[in-house]
Design an enzyme around this catalytic site. Structure first.
Site, PDB file in Angstrom:
ATOM      1  N   CYS A 103      -3.829  -7.982  -5.261  1.00 26.21           N
ATOM      2  CA  CYS A 103      -4.604  -9.183  -4.944  1.00 26.21           C
ATOM      3  C   CYS A 103      -4.173  -9.748  -3.599  1.00 26.21           C
ATOM      4  O   CYS A 103      -4.443  -9.173  -2.555  1.00 26.21           O
ATOM      5  CB  CYS A 103      -4.479 -10.192  -6.090  1.00 26.21           C
ATOM      6  SG  CYS A 103      -5.649 -11.552  -5.947  1.00 26.21           S
ATOM      7  N   HIS A 228      -5.462  -7.345 -11.302  1.00 32.31           N
ATOM      8  CA  HIS A 228      -4.029  -7.574 -11.552  1.00 32.31           C
ATOM      9  C   HIS A 228      -3.494  -6.679 -12.665  1.00 32.31           C
ATOM     10  O   HIS A 228      -3.569  -7.061 -13.837  1.00 32.31           O
ATOM     11  CB  HIS A 228      -3.814  -9.027 -11.966  1.00 32.31           C
ATOM     12  CG  HIS A 228      -3.960 -10.008 -10.853  1.00 32.31           C
ATOM     13  ND1 HIS A 228      -2.895 -10.442 -10.099  1.00 32.31           N
ATOM     14  CD2 HIS A 228      -5.040 -10.645 -10.358  1.00 32.31           C
ATOM     15  CE1 HIS A 228      -3.314 -11.303  -9.188  1.00 32.31           C
ATOM     16  NE2 HIS A 228      -4.617 -11.451  -9.314  1.00 32.31           N
ATOM     17  N   GLU A 230      -0.418  -6.215 -13.429  1.00 32.22           N
ATOM     18  CA  GLU A 230       0.754  -6.870 -14.032  1.00 32.22           C
ATOM     19  C   GLU A 230       0.335  -7.926 -15.054  1.00 32.22           C
ATOM     20  O   GLU A 230       1.168  -8.415 -15.810  1.00 32.22           O
ATOM     21  CB  GLU A 230       1.637  -7.490 -12.939  1.00 32.22           C
ATOM     22  CG  GLU A 230       1.224  -8.868 -12.437  1.00 32.22           C
ATOM     23  CD  GLU A 230      -0.063  -8.894 -11.644  1.00 32.22           C
ATOM     24  OE1 GLU A 230      -0.628  -7.813 -11.363  1.00 32.22           O
ATOM     25  OE2 GLU A 230      -0.534  -9.999 -11.302  1.00 32.22           O
TER      26      GLU A 230
END
Lengths: 267, 987
Positions: A103, A228, A230
């Site tokens: 990002c 994302h 994560e």
């Protein structure tokens, strides 16, 4: 060979914790989280690590355009007692390391000119979503099996959240765009329900050309993506976990694990 | 000579930001604007070598792929006129600050770098008249309170040889002074002094101060220190802050003579006798299972999460600033409340944000009174402020709502909440306490002090009027604050400070004044406080509410390490004094004592206010619902009402899952758009221990009785938490009151104060009945606006926010899951149509509002929770606005699958008609779905007399069908219901 990961935080970065957690789930031997300020003081150096992650966030509040001020800082800021950041990062890349930008971290790699061509000349950009709005939603992406990207190997399709206001990938010239697609340097694309790359909102949250959600360099070792990974380390992160049965580990971890496996096999 | 830079998109690039601006415009303007482009301007206040200037523009300002730039000349493009907007001197310019930092990198560290100021240019092509352009500029593109505007035609712009390159530099040209003030004057003069200085002190309060200063012993001390015999401006400002309604909660602490239907009762502080008492009683009853750790004494409440950590939670309001500048007001609201949990105990790490807005109808056709902003502008402004504040801080916004009522036209209510997680042990001491000692240094950390935000606390203690000061408006800077938090968490873990608190209302006067209570005194040198610009008077430095600052106590042996770490992380920290045990709050300026306040008098010198409240119980009036449209039509109409319609527009623009903790997101279901009852997060990635966060708010019922409004708001918060799996044994609540002025002189003040008393009494009752402690709260008592001689007051509004604990695998979402699942209704439906969305939609007056039956409800809640632990329940949704009909439709929308319901077995006390079953808003109710194979086990958890009934089944076909005996009264496709519900607020 040990996998030594460095997560860069500070100055508006805000996903460093879950990024470090994802690295841990993926089996990194060592994980250091350093603020950009500690890097400037020379406390750590990029070339002491073989896996660098630039996590998501709002570097400098997106003022002057997402990640632009930090890209400027990394290009012109001089760390104490160490060589310029650019030299540290080049040395790390040349010795076979891998870089992941997520990002805001992807925006940073693009604006430093590290992605896609790693020549410190910015020739693509991530700019305002066509809606003009920040978008927080889950999207579905498919991976290009012919991409050299080491992070997406073995992944066919993956659900991940996006959370950005400036995610639309654009190119300096049409040729750049065509070349990147032809050379399979767009490893992940936003897809519709039939798994076809799409420019249609909301499956494509920002209007990126042909559904481009990511970029890698020609070696496949430098990878940036808007979604994302994560944020999907556990099944309860998935928006439909109450509707279906899912493995305990979230699919986002596989992106990190692919990078780590590649390092283990090639260092 | 200042340098002016313009940047703009290349002509062939699309401009989504311009499109977004245009979309918000009236159609009358939209039709006549052919094109608009948004450009940026930067003014550099000083010389920059040519070579550096070009690198600066190319590297930091203009994206080479999308944009171009020009230096000291205009970028050429086609347009008819241009509106240029930048900030007035002294207003926070975050983009300018970032640009200044970027420029500094290109200079050697010893050189002074000139400041950079940002602005925005709107280049517009279209057929607009001169006055229209000017009104667009001031009403739409800029807020003249904080911004400068320049409007020019194409020709004027290109031919102007004097480009607008005046940097908005603050030049106060003022020699700081300390003025003694004579209070030995007439009442009228006292009142005038208070008004002119925005002290918000009453004549009586000023007389108490005057009286104190005339005491012989006080005079003696002052004389010995060379202080003037009269109080000086610094002291009066400090009293004004400390004694403001905002900081002192005078009404909540007042002695109230309350008369209810002729029966009189004297209440010694509703705070002590209701709110605090509720918590004390709950804690006493809980014994060993007491979850409270620190309540009503710190910046936020702290409860136990597990053996190692506590949950910290605080909700604030930021109403008055949001009325003047919605964006800056709400942005400052959210980043401001972040500092509360952060400044609790020894400091907590922030986990989540919440926000609730109360706004007027943005589509209303009524003329907006002069001096007020259009509700659509307020809506967009407060939404965007929380977006920027929350998203940029990296804290997920996980729960919230929007309440529409036209009485919020004068003052919108902007509730912002933040939760954090705090280690129970810091080193070997409790982490939720502070440990400043006499001799520890006072350190101010974070941003610098300017004129911005002077008199925020006292201004919010008044009604909004035409002369409300614009210096009360501020713009928060989440990035500076995030840098400070990143530093302070490290400092906490290295044990570098002994106490921490935030600088909010009242600035240093409050933060230092309050922390000095730990040691019994403080000495503060205002000349040591770093300023944004010169020329502030000492009193201004003391009370300025400039943002992004924390006040800490640091042991002298740790100060060097503290300051070094601070510097190394790009955060400014300054020693500004020391805590002591002198009994005085002593103020110095350049090492000379200039003001002295007795700590005891400052904090305890204000006598209790004495107030009267009167209540006459209303007669219950039932409306005539015999001639109403059929149920299908009403369901669609209710789904489209603003209070019920989908709030996806908000949710998608707030980052609700940064930190990777989300379990139940604000929107869930097959298409990720079903509205969740509460949020669930896992604070630690390695653990299934989870927190749910919910809220309840129903100001509509205040018109009948704030007692029932309170009971319903509280019950709604509890239901929402139960619905997602929260364990009722672990709940803790926060109360945030936003009231219209209940003091003598305000219209109907005895009724408003009686409403407040009744609300507080209801809180005591329901907290005890549900065994839920209140852990923190806030009150805002002047939510009125006076415009054109009329007063617009908000309805008495109470927000209850609630946290609970659960195991993530037991969390339940609200969307229908599998065809064949059985649909149950839990809780009895009564004829309680008063002030329901249904009655309001039909314009039928009825005052039979829902009554909360705590004992009956909690029994059911506990069984539902047990069923969730046993994983018998596939989905659960509470019933509130719009009743059963709306909740059913939402569950079908969430699952994108239909259902068939038969009302014949619906749980009721006494027989009611089908419309009442569908749309009554009785409290204490849920819709649950249970897989067929769990039917018997699930039903066996209930007693025969419990109000629970099987009413239908989830169906594969996408239709919502409701039958009453043999007649089908609703048969609608899920898609059509979705359209009615989703369209109204797609902005």
């Amino acid at each position: 060979m040990k996998v030594r990961s460095l997560v860069i935080s500070g100055n508006g970065t805000n996903c460093e914790k879950e990024t470090a957690w994802a690295l841990k789930c993926a089996g990194s031997d060592m994980i250091v989280t350093s603020t950009i300020w500690e890097m400037l003081q020379g406390k750590y150096s990029f070339d002491d690590y073989n896996f660098i992650v630039f996590p998501g966030g709002f570097l400098d509040g997106d003022h002057l355009g997402s990640a632009r001020a930090q890209a400027h800082r990394l290009k012109y800021g001089t760390p104490q007692q160490r060589g310029p950041f650019i030299d540290q990062i080049s040395a790390m890349i040349n010795s076979g390391g891998i870089i992941l930008g997520i990002c805001n971290g992807f925006q940073l790699l693009v604006k430093m000119g590290i992605l896609p061509d790693n020549n410190l000349r910015q020739n693509v950009s991530l700019t305002h979503n066509l809606s003009g709005k920040f978008e927080a939603r889950w999207v579905s992406c498919v991976a290009d099996p012919d991409s050299p990207c080491v992070f997406t190997k073995g992944i066919e399709q993956i659900d991940l959240p996006v959370r950005h206001g400036e995610g639309r990938l654009i190119f300096d010239t049409e040729e750049t765009g065509t070349r990147l697609f032809t050379n399979h340097l767009v490893p992940l694309k936003y897809v519709d329900k039939k798994n076809n790359p799409t420019e249609k909102y909301p499956e494509n949250p920002n209007g990126s050309f042909r559904g481009a959600a990511s970029l890698c360099d020609e070696t496949g070792r430098i990878f940036g993506l808007m979604p994302h990974p994560e944020a999907f380390t556990h099944y309860t992160n998935h928006p439909s976990w109450t509707r279906m049965s899912l493995p305990e580990e979230g699919m986002g971890v596989s992106i990190f694990r692919n990078g780590i496996d590649w390092l283990r096999n090639h260092l | 000579m200042p340098i002016r830079i313009e940047t703009g998109l290349k002509p062939d690039r699309v401009d989504p930001l311009a499109t977004k601006w245009l979309n918000r415009l009236d159609s009358s303007f939209q039709n006549r604007i052919n094109n608009m482009r948004v450009f940026k301007t930067y003014i550099i206040d000083g010389d920059v070598p040519e070579e550096i200037l070009h690198i600066f523009c190319e590297s930091a300002l203009a994206d080479p792929v999308t944009s171009r730039y020009s230096i000291n000349k205009h970028l050429v493009s086609d347009f008819d006129f241009v509106i240029e907007v930048d900030f007035k001197p002294g207003v926070t310019d975050n983009e300018g600050r970032t640009a200044s930092e970027a420029l500094k990198i290109l200079f050697s560290s010893e050189t002074d770098t000139p400041g950079v100021y940002s602005g925005t240019q709107f280049r517009i092509s279209g057929d607009l008249k001169d006055f229209e352009i000017r009104s667009l500029a001031s009403d739409f593109f800029a807020n003249t309170l904080i911004q400068r505007i320049r409007v020019a035609s194409y020709e004027e712009f290109l031919n102007s040889d004097s480009l607008n390159a005046n940097p908005p530099v603050v030049n106060l040209n003022h020699e700081p002074a300390i003025i003694p003030i004579n209070l030995t004057v007439s009442d009228q003069e006292l009142s005038e002094l208070s008004r002119k200085n925005v002290w918000a002190l009453t004549v009586d309060e000023l007389k108490i101060i005057e009286n104190y200063y005339s005491k012989e012993d006080v005079q003696e001390v002052r004389k010995s220190l060379g202080l003037s015999s009269k109080p000086v401006d610094i002291e009066l400002e400090c009293f004004a802050q400390t004694w403001s309604e905002h900081c002192k909660h005078k009404i909540f602490n007042a002695q109230i003579t309350y008369t209810e239907d002729g029966h009189e009762e004297v209440i010694d502080s509703i705070f002590k006798s209701c709110i605090k008492k509720a918590t004390e009683n709950v804690r006493a009853a809980a014994g060993e299972n007491d979850i409270c750790l620190s309540v009503f004494k710190d910046n936020a409440g702290v409860i136990r999460f597990n053996d190692e950590y506590g949950i910290v939670f605080k909700v604030e309001t930021h109403n008055s600033p949001s009325a003047l500048d919605p964006y800056g007001g709400s942005l400052t609201g959210i980043v401001g409340v972040n500092r509360d949990p952060f400044g609790t105990g020894m400091g907590s790490e922030l986990l989540f944000n919440t926000n609730v807005f109360c706004l007027a109808d943005p589509f209303g056709k009524d003329e907006i009174p002069l001096g007020l902003l259009h509700p659509m502008r307020i809506l967009e402004g407060v939404r965007e402020g929380v977006e920027d504040g929350g998203n940029q801080s990296g804290i997920p916004t996980i729960n919230g709502s929007v309440v529409f009522d036209n009485r919020y036209l004068g003052k919108p209510l902007v509730y912002c909440g933040t939760g954090g997680i705090i280690p129970l042990k810091h080193m070997d001491r409790d982490g939720f306490e502070k440990y400043p000692e006499s001799g520890h240094l006072i350190v101010m950390c974070g941003g610098r002090v300017g004129m911005d935000g002077i008199h925020g606390a006292t201004f919010s203690s008044e009604e909004l009027h035409e002369e409300s000061p614009s210096s009360a408006v501020q713009i928060g800077d989440p990035i500076t604050q995030k840098r400070m938090f990143d530093f302070l968490i490290k400092a906490r873990d290295l044990n570098l400070y002994s106490g921490i608190t935030d600088n909010g209302a009242g600035g240093l006067s409050s933060s230092v004044g309050e922390m000095a209570q730990f040691t019994g005194g403080a000495r503060l040198d205002l000349a040591m406080v770093p300023l944004k610009y010169e020329g502030l008077d000492p009193w201004e430095i003391l009370v300025s509410e400039s943002q992004e600052r924390m006040t800490l106590s640091v042991c002298p042996t740790k100060i060097e390490e503290f300051l070094n770490l601070s510097r190394s992380m790009s955060v400014e920290s300054t020693v500004i004094g020391e805590f002591n045990s002198s009994g005085y709050f002593e103020i110095l300026f350049n090492k000379r004592t200039v003001a002295l306040m007795d700590m005891d008098f400052l904090h305890n010198g204000l006598p209790q206010m004495k107030l009267k409240a009167k209540w006459s119980s209303p007669e219950i009036f039932r409306g005539d619902f015999s001639d109403v449209p059929q149920a299908s039509e009403m369901l669609h109409r209710l789904l489209s009402r603003l209070n019920i319609a989908s709030k996806e527009y908000w949710v998608r623009q707030y980052d609700h899952e940064v930190k990777g903790t989300s379990v139940i997101k604000p929107l869930m279901g097959a298409e990720n758009d079903g509205p969740s009852d509460s949020a669930v997060i896992r604070p630690f990635h390695h653990s299934m221990e989870a927190i749910c966060v919910s809220h309840g708010i129903c100001p509509r019922y205040s018109d009948v009785d704030a007692y029932h409004m309170t009971m319903n708001a509280f019950d709604e918060a509890v239901r929402n938490a139960i619905a997602t799996g929260g364990d009722p044994e672990t709940f803790a609540a926060l109360d945030n009151f936003c009231w219209p002025d209940p003091l003598e002189g305000a219209e109907n003040s005895e009724f408003k104060l009686a409403s407040l008393v009744r609300s507080a009494k209801a809180l005591l009752e329901i907290c005890e009945a549900y065994q839920i402690p209140l852990i923190s709260g806030k009150d805002s008592m002047k939510n009125d606006a006076r415009v054109d001689g009329t007063v617009i007051s908000v309805p008495p509004t109470l927000l209850i926010s609630l946290t609970g604990i659960l195991s993530a695998q037991n969390a339940v979402s609200m969307d229908f899951k599998n065809p064949g699942d059985l649909i149950y209704v839990a809780g009895s439906t009564r004829n309680e149509m008063g002030h329901s969305e249904y009655a309001l939609e039909l314009g039928i007056e009825d005052t039979a509002i829902p009554v909360v039956k705590t004992k009956e409800f909690m029994k059911i809640y506990k069984i539902i929770h047990l069923a969730m632990r046993k994983q018998f329940i596939n989905s659960c949704h509470d019933m509130s606005d719009g009743g059963f009909g709306v909740s059913l439709a939402e569950m079908a929308i969430g699952g994108r699958t239909g259902c068939e319901i038969n009302l014949s077995s619906f749980p009721v006390d006494v027989s009611i008609d089908p419309n009442t079953m569908l749309f009554s808003e009785s409290a204490g109710r849920f819709i649950l779905t249970v897989p067929q194979k769990k039917k018997l086990e699930f039903e066996s958890l209930f007693d025969n007399s419990d109000p629970i009934a099987l009413v239908g089944e989830v169906k594969k076909e996408n239709r919502v069908i409701v039958k009453s005996s043999h007649e089908t009264i609703i048969d609608e496709t899920v898609e059509s219901l979705f359209q009615s519900w989703h369209k109204p607020l797609e902005l």
